[in-house]
Each structure stands twice: as structure tokens, then as C-alpha cells.
Design an enzyme around this catalytic site. Structure first.
Site, PDB file in Angstrom:
ATOM      1  N   HIS A 140      64.130 -33.800 129.244  1.00 43.11           N
ATOM      2  CA  HIS A 140      63.458 -32.851 128.272  1.00 43.11           C
ATOM      3  C   HIS A 140      62.285 -32.440 129.628  1.00 43.11           C
ATOM      4  CE1 HIS A 140      59.729 -32.258 125.357  1.00 43.11           C
ATOM      5  NE2 HIS A 140      59.061 -31.746 126.065  1.00 43.11           N
ATOM      6  N   HIS A 144      61.854 -27.766 130.466  1.00 47.62           N
ATOM      7  CA  HIS A 144      60.497 -26.842 131.363  1.00 47.62           C
ATOM      8  C   HIS A 144      61.052 -25.655 131.775  1.00 47.62           C
ATOM      9  CE1 HIS A 144      58.317 -28.197 127.493  1.00 47.62           C
ATOM     10  NE2 HIS A 144      58.274 -29.551 128.180  1.00 47.62           N
TER      11      HIS A 144
END
Ligand code: ZN
Length: 177
Positions: A140, A144
Site C-alpha cells: 500500500h 503511494h
């Protein structure tokens, strides 16, 4: 140390790739400390540079042992220029949230086991192997750095739902990062 403002969905910085870090200096150490503090205060289990408006390839992760399993220790990382170099073919779908999208959660497929090459604040480069929950958070956060949000990864868009809705499954899995 100081708390940083978290950039929210809609801000173009969340959609831009972050730049490679070439120098580990006092400024970077301070940034890492502030990011760590900001993540814990949110509270969240991970935070990436662009989420605090810093367009550099740095992530912090702190997964409490309880999320990993009974009697497990907390796992923390501060990683510079992290790169996934290997992964299993096995994929698991679980609920994720994001500090930059506080209102929504959704079900995201992720590899269950990954190998990462990254530099730490000591200037050394390491190969890190992680599984399950921690591997999910790392994927995750690395997303980004490439301008990818978890909502992009949601296959079944009907699973995107308000974060405050009661969940039938494991409530931990919606921890924001
Ligand atoms: Zn996030």
C-alpha cells in the site's frame, strides 16, 4: 518532532510519482521521525512521503503485534527507495483504509509474500521479506510512491464503503495506512 499535515485525496501530489532519495542527512532523519509520529498519532499503520506533501521515496510502517498474531511483536520500518523485487503468486483480498481517504474503505487484492530492497536510515541497503499483513501495508505504501491509491486496486468497486460502517470480518484490516 512535529506532526505533519496529511494530504487528502483530490490533491494532485497523491497522483505523482515521488523522486528517488540520494542523500541521507539530518533533514531526512528529522522527516522520518516526523512521519513516524504523524502516522502513530493519526492513528495509522503506514505513511508515505507524498501523503505529507514530500515527493520523495520514503515510507514508514508500524504494525502492532496484535494485528500479526497473538504474542507477536510490533513491526516497524523506515524505508528509503523501497522496491519490490520478488513476490509470490498467491493473492489475498482484505479490507484497507488510507489516511488520505479517511471516509472510505475497500477490499484490495495484494500479494501475500514480498521481497523488498530498500535503504534504511543507517545508509545500508537491505533485502526485507514480509508476509500477510505487513506485506499488505508495505505494498500500500510503495503504491503511494508511484501515485497509486488503494481504490485503484479495488477489483470489486462495490466493496468501497464508508469507513464507519460496521464490518462483519476482521475489524483490524481496515486500519488506515
Ligand atoms: Zn494510504
Amino acid at each position: 518532532m512535529a506532526l505533519m499535515d496529511i494530504v487528502l485525496e483530490g490533491d494532485p501530489r497523491l497522483r505523482q510519482p515521488a523522486a528517488e532519495i540520494t542523500r541521507i542527512d539530518k533533514r531526512l532523519v528529522k522527516l522520518a521521525e516526523d512521519m513516524f509520529e504523524t502516522m502513530l498519532a493519526a492513528p495509522g499503520v503506514g505513511l508515505a512521503g507524498p501523503q505529507v506533501g514530500v515527493m520523495e521515496r520514503i515510507i514508514v510502517v508500524h504494525v502492532p503485534g496484535d494485528y500479526i498474531g497473538e504474542g507477536e511483536e510490533d513491526i516497524s520500518y523506515t524505508l528509503i527507495n523501497p522496491e519490490i523485487i520478488a513476490h509470490t503468486d498467491e493473492i489475498e483480498v482484505a479490507t484497507e483504509g488510507c489516511l488520505s481517504i479517511p471516509e472510505f474503505i475497500g477490499d484490495v487484492p495484494r500479494w501475500t509474500e514480498i521481497q523488498i530492497k530498500a535503504t534504511e536510515l543507517d545508509g545500508q541497503t537491505y533485502i526485507i521479506e514480509e508476509y500477510d499483513w505487513v506485506a499488505r501495508v508495505l505494498q500500500h505504501e510503495i503504491d503511494h510512491l508511484n501515485g497509486i491509491m488503494f481504490t485503484d486496486r479495488v477489483v470489486d468497486k462495490s466493496t468501497i464503503r464508508p469507513a464507519n460502517e460496521p464490518q462483519e470480518s476482521n475489524p483490524e484490516t481496515s486500519e488506515a495506512s
